[in-house]
Structure formats: structure tokens, C-alpha cells
Write a protein that holds these residues in place. Structure first.
Motif, PDB file in Angstrom:
ATOM      1  N   SER A  30      58.895  64.614 103.727  1.00 40.61           N
ATOM      2  CA  SER A  30      59.592  63.670 102.859  1.00 40.61           C
ATOM      3  C   SER A  30      61.017  63.415 103.318  1.00 40.61           C
ATOM      4  O   SER A  30      61.447  62.265 103.454  1.00 40.61           O
ATOM      5  N   GLY A  31      61.787  64.481 103.566  1.00 37.81           N
ATOM      6  CA  GLY A  31      63.151  64.301 104.029  1.00 37.81           C
ATOM      7  C   GLY A  31      63.222  63.791 105.455  1.00 37.81           C
ATOM      8  O   GLY A  31      63.996  62.882 105.772  1.00 37.81           O
ATOM      9  N   GLY A  32      62.412  64.366 106.345  1.00 36.56           N
ATOM     10  CA  GLY A  32      62.445  63.977 107.750  1.00 36.56           C
ATOM     11  C   GLY A  32      62.034  62.547 107.989  1.00 36.56           C
ATOM     12  O   GLY A  32      62.612  61.851 108.835  1.00 36.56           O
ATOM     13  N   SER A  33      61.023  62.073 107.259  1.00 39.54           N
ATOM     14  CA  SER A  33      60.602  60.677 107.405  1.00 39.54           C
ATOM     15  C   SER A  33      61.748  59.736 107.048  1.00 39.54           C
ATOM     16  O   SER A  33      61.995  58.742 107.745  1.00 39.54           O
ATOM     17  N   ALA A  34      62.449  60.049 105.946  1.00 42.96           N
ATOM     18  CA  ALA A  34      63.546  59.191 105.519  1.00 42.96           C
ATOM     19  C   ALA A  34      64.673  59.173 106.540  1.00 42.96           C
ATOM     20  O   ALA A  34      65.215  58.105 106.880  1.00 42.96           O
ATOM     21  N   LEU A  60      52.426  63.864 109.481  1.00 46.79           N
ATOM     22  CA  LEU A  60      53.410  62.882 109.031  1.00 46.79           C
ATOM     23  C   LEU A  60      53.272  62.640 107.536  1.00 46.79           C
ATOM     24  O   LEU A  60      52.176  62.494 107.011  1.00 46.79           O
ATOM     25  N   GLY A  61      54.380  62.606 106.865  1.00 48.07           N
ATOM     26  CA  GLY A  61      54.407  62.531 105.415  1.00 48.07           C
ATOM     27  C   GLY A  61      54.573  63.885 104.778  1.00 48.07           C
ATOM     28  O   GLY A  61      54.967  63.987 103.615  1.00 48.07           O
ATOM     29  N   ASN A 111      48.148  61.536 109.893  1.00 46.35           N
ATOM     30  CA  ASN A 111      47.829  61.489 108.454  1.00 46.35           C
ATOM     31  C   ASN A 111      47.716  60.054 107.942  1.00 46.35           C
ATOM     32  O   ASN A 111      48.269  59.705 106.891  1.00 46.35           O
ATOM     33  N   ASN A 112      46.968  59.255 108.647  1.00 52.35           N
ATOM     34  CA  ASN A 112      46.856  57.850 108.255  1.00 52.35           C
ATOM     35  C   ASN A 112      45.413  57.437 108.020  1.00 52.35           C
ATOM     36  O   ASN A 112      45.107  56.244 107.996  1.00 52.35           O
ATOM     37  N   ASP A 113      44.509  58.402 107.822  1.00 48.37           N
ATOM     38  CA  ASP A 113      43.112  58.027 107.650  1.00 48.37           C
ATOM     39  C   ASP A 113      42.791  57.764 106.179  1.00 48.37           C
ATOM     40  O   ASP A 113      43.636  57.931 105.291  1.00 48.37           O
TER      41      ASP A 113
END
Length: 529
Positions: A13-17, A82-83, A39-41
Motif C-alpha cells: 500500500s505505501g510502496g505503490s503510492a 504488487l498491492g 497480482n493482476n489475475d
């Protein structure tokens, strides 16, 4: 050796932002390193598959035996990929109470009062209800009303109202107390993780390098500066350098682990594992806090169970087809559809317990299968006094850290949880929930403190909100200063829930994203100066 302007460790959450904000204008070369996959499936995007995300998307950590839980080892799910945990959580959008942030400021975190952080929550948010004094409408993080709610979730809110516990339509405005249906981080009936909000929009830009399934062994520290990282993918190791800095966003468990593996932490513990001490920082890994939670469970014969559309191949297929075609129906459920906040102790400055209502008998984090239909009511201690720690069991980054939340080590937490459990049973005994004739799966004499305490210690565990292990503060013992810059080394920032000096009164995903937003701004301010 590959060189970047900035390296971000961890795509949660923090790293993506942080990554998205640093990369978006194209003027900096930014690398994102994530131990898990993309993590996009469909399983991740479909909210109703949340209980089944137990494989590569979840670290599935275990605690050391907990004396406060009668010697049991707790289960600590953490998002991998990711996420981060926003890719596997219940998607509930809660910021915490304004008092939390004002308390941070009072503890020495200048610039972190509620008035200071509110604009950053609003900047991140795209709330389908539109912009207001408390909400944003143009940010990357989509926040929506639920497209499906089980009738028993509505009954829970009405039963609370029957006890004169007020309804609350928005837990993130000026009043947190009350009971209602949660808003969720979804867009058009799909999970909207931090990665979908911040990483995917910049994925194809020329200035980004997104490295998944890549493990960080340690930070490179040279002459008091962090200059890069050593990573491995399979058996291959590689050194990546950062001209301007590194942002560590690996979460409340893995951020202190990476610091210690890099020689930044309690000197005695580092030497015990043969790690050269770069910075003796005794606070690294300390101050672990988590929401200890107890789940009451009732079996019924007459509910409309959440499992009704998920039991049997035909019903499951119908639910999946509806979601595929319309993005509606039971597959949009976050499971914890309703909840509430209330004060159970007379000296509390703000609501001190939170409920998550699940229209299914969800026990042992969903790992224990319970036959039949019913509902569960989770209640957690919002501001626990117990303090735990994260340490090393091994100098190998591939091994899990040593996690000791010290649940219920402070008797004050047990008193709060005891009062919360009793109120849970009062709500379940009020109509319209009582109309379902619920049968308590763990009946005891609730007025018997000793019996209730024993039941709590036998069954309580986390509700997935660990924080605090890289504490922010203005004192010399804090791990980061109020600009999230690490003490003792240059060119290192930390941006995740580990920096929280105190646990917020609610779910931690939205606050972690806010911290990432603020960290990106601090990094850019340092760049300009």
C-alpha cells in the motif's frame, strides 16, 4: 550494475503510492522491487475470491507462542505481490479517528495532526459519493459503496440501532462512532488495490523498472549513506544502485527485517547473527502493535447465508457469470460487509472497539470449515496497550522474521475486549438478528469474568493490522523522523505502517497509502533542496 534515481522496496500500500508518485512525470528513473508477483489475475480482482487467496499472494507468517493466548501461535497473513495486503484484504476503507493523528502530533510527530493528514487522504481518494470536506473525488484510489450486501448485514445494523447504538453512513467524516455498512476499495465491482491505483497506470512508462519475484537481501550502506540494494532472483544475485535514495516499504514485519539484515538495528541481535553493525538502532523491530480480535459465531437455520451462492458448482458458476457480465452480485462482497465503532471504557478519548460483521461462520481466519449457515461478529481492541517486537531468526532474507505481538500481555486490553464481546452478544440478541434464532457456537456464562477471559485467550488472534516497528518521532530513539527519513543513515526513507508511532483506530490500508503519498512528497522536497 544497474543504476536508478530511486529504488522502492515493496509494492504494498505505501510502496505503490510512493512509486507511482515518483514515477508519474517521467523525469526520474525509478525501480520497484517486489518479492511476489503482479497480482493482476481474476482471483485477485474478484472480491468474492478473497478467502481463497492463500497461495503465492500470502506470506502466511506465524507468531512465536503467545502467553496471552494460552501458548498458541498466531496466524499473520500478509500480502505478497504488487498491492501487498491491499490485494488480499477485505477492502474496507477506514482512516482511523481524528484523535489518533492529533495524538501522533502530541507524541512529537510534527506535521501529522488530523488537519495535516486530511488533505492527503483526500488527494489519494476517488470516492464515488463525490468530493466533500472529508472526501476526494479525483485521486487514484477508488472508494465505493458495496454493490451487494447480505440481508443479515443490514439486520446487524438494525439490531445495533435497537440498542440505541446510532447508525453511521460514513465512518470517515467528522463522526466515527456508530454502526453501518462499510465503504470499500473497489471500482465497478472489482478490487482496487494500491497497485491498480498507482503502479499499473505507469507500468509502460520508459522511466520505470518493475521487478517482481525479486527478493531484497540487504541495503548497501557506504560511508553512512544508503547507495542501493542487493537483490536475488532464484540463484542470481545483482546489485542495484540509487543515485538519490531508497524508500523502504516492506511492511511492519519485513521493513525491520531488511534494516537488521543490512546492519541497522539492535547491535547485540545483529552480532548474534553475524551481521556487521552499520547503525546501532535499538528501536528497530520494537513497538509492534496489532488489533487483537475475538470472533463470536452463531449458527442459524433461517438466514440468507453468504455461502448460499457459493456452495455447489452450479451456484458458484452463476455467481461468477453474473460478476463477469455485470460486476454485481455476491462475488463483489468484501465478506466483512458491516461494522461499527463504539466506546466501552469510561476513560477512552475516542471509540475503543471496532466490529466487523460477516454473514457466514468465519472462524480461525476462514481456515476452519464450519458446516451449516450463520454469521460471525468480530470485535477488536482499537488502541492496544500491549507491545511486541519483530526480530531475526536467521540472517537469510528468505526466512521469515521472528514475530511476537505479545497479544493481551497488558491486562487493559483484555478488559476492553471482554466488554466488546459482551456487547457483541447483546447486539446478536436484539431484533432483527435475534429473529434468525442464532445459536451461539461457544456458549458460556458471559457474566463470569474468568470463564470469558479463558475463552478469549483460547480463541482471540489478529485482525491483520500490525504497525509500529520503525517508529516515527522527534526523539533520538525513533527510527524515522517526521519526514520519514531514517535516522543514522542518509538517503533512506521508510513508508509503510511500520512508521506509525501508535496504531490507528481502524483498518490500516488507507492510512498506509496516505503515508506513501506523504513520503513521496518528502522525497521530492529533499530533491528540490
Amino acid at each position: 550494475m544497474t543504476q536508478y534515481d530511486y529504488i522502492v522496496i515493496g509494492g504494498g500500500s505505501g510502496g505503490s503510492a510512493v512509486f507511482g508518485r515518483l514515477a508519474v512525470d517521467g523525469s526520474r528513473k525509478v525501480c520497484l522491487i517486489e518479492a511476489g508477483g503482479r497480482n493482476n489475475d481474476m482471483r485477485v480482482r474478484t472480491p468474492g475470491f478473497m478467502p481463497f487467496l492463500r497461495g503465492s499472494q500470502n506470506y502466511r507468517y506465524k507468531t512465536v507462542p503467545q502467553e496471552g493466548l494460552n501458548g498458541r501461535r498466531g496466524y499473520q497473513p500478509r500480502g505478497r505481490g504488487l498491492g501487498g495486503s491491499s490485494a488480499i484484504n477485505a477492502m474496507i476503507y477506514i482512516r482511523g479517528n481524528a484523535w489518533d493523528y492529533d495524538n501522533w502530533a502530541a507524541l512529537g510527530c510534527e506535521g501529522w495532526s488530523y488537519e495535516d493528514v486530511l488533505p492527503w487522504f483526500r488527494k489519494a481518494e476517488a470516492n464515488e459519493r463525490g468530493a466533500s470536506d472529508y472526501h476526494g473525488a479525483g485521486g487514484p484510489l477508488f472508494v465505493s459503496d458495496q454493490r451487494y450486501t447480505n440481508p443479515t448485514s443490514d439486520a446487524f445494523v438494525e439490531s445495533a440501532a435497537a440498542l440505541q447504538l446510532p447508525r453511521n453512513h460514513d465512518f470517515n467524516d467528522d463522526t466515527q462512532a456508530g454502526f453501518g455498512i462499510y465503504q470499500v476499495t473497489q471500482r465497478n465491482g472489482e478490487r482496487w488495490s494500491a497497485s491498480r491505483a498507482y503502479v499499473e497506470p505507469v507500468r509502460d512508462q520508459f522511466n520505470v523498472d518493475i521487478r517482481t519475484r525479486t527478493l531484497v537481501d540487504r541495503l548497501l550502506v557506504e560511508n553512512g549513506r544508503v547507495t542501493g540494494v542487493v537483490v536475488r532472483k532464484g540463484r542470481r544475485r545483482e546489485t542495484l544502485t540509487a543515485r538519490r535514495g531508497v524508500i523502504l516499504s516492506a511492511g511492519a514485519f519485513n521493513s525491520p527485517q531488511i534494516l537488521m539484515l543490512s546492519g541497522i538495528g539492535p547491535a547485540a541481535q545483529l552480532r548474534e547473527h553475524g551481521i556487521r553493525v552499520q547503525v546501532d538502532s535499538p528501536s528497530v523491530g520494537q513497538n509492534l502493535q496489532d488489533h487483537v480480535d475475538y470472533v463470536s459465531s452463531w449458527q442459524t437455520e433461517s438466514t440468507v447465508p453468504i455461502g448460499d451462492s457459493l456452495e455447489g458448482t452450479a451456484r458458484m458458476l452463476r455467481a461468477m457469470v453474473e460478476h463477469r457480465r455485470k460486476r454485481t452480485g455476491i462475488m463483489t462482497t468484501p465478506y466483512a460487509e458491516a461494522g461499527g465503532f463504539w466506546t466501552v471504557m469510561p476513560d477512552a478519548p475516542a471509540p475503543d472497539v471496532q466490529w466487523h460483521f460477516v454473514p457466514a461462520m468465519l472462524e480461525d481466519h476462514g481456515r476452519q470449515k464450519v458446516k451449516g449457515h450463520g454469521f460471525s461478529l468480530h470485535v477488536c481492541v482499537l488502541r492496544p496497550e500491549s507491545r511486541g517486537s519483530v526480530g531475526l531468526d536467521s540472517p537469510d532474507a528468505a526466512d521469515p522474521p521472528r514475530i511476537d505481538p505479545a497479544f493481551l500481555s497488558d491486562e487493559r486490553d483484555l478488559a476492553v475486549l471482554r466488554a466488546g464481546v459482551r456487547l457483541s452478544h447483546r447486539i446478536a440478541s436484539a431484533p432483527p438478528l435475534s429473529d434468525y434464532e442464532p445459536q451461539d457456537r461457544y456458549p458460556i456464562e458471559l457474566d463470569d469474568d474468568a470463564a470469558l477471559d479463558e475463552l478469549i485467550r483460547n480463541r482471540a488472534d489478529t485482525v491483520y493490522h500490525p504497525v509500529g516497528t520503525c517508529r516515527m518521532g522527534s526523539d533520538a530513539d525513533s527510527v524515522v523522523d517526521p519526514t520519514l527519513k531514517a535516522r543514522g543513515v542518509e538517503r533512506l526513507w521508510i513508508a509503510d505502517a511500520s512508521v506509525m508511532p501508535r496504531l490507528v483506530s481502524g483498518n490500516t490500508n488507507a492510512p498506509s497509502i496516505m503515508i506513501g503519498e506523504r513520503c513521496a512528497d518528502f522525497v521530492l522536497a529533499a530533491e528540490r533542496s
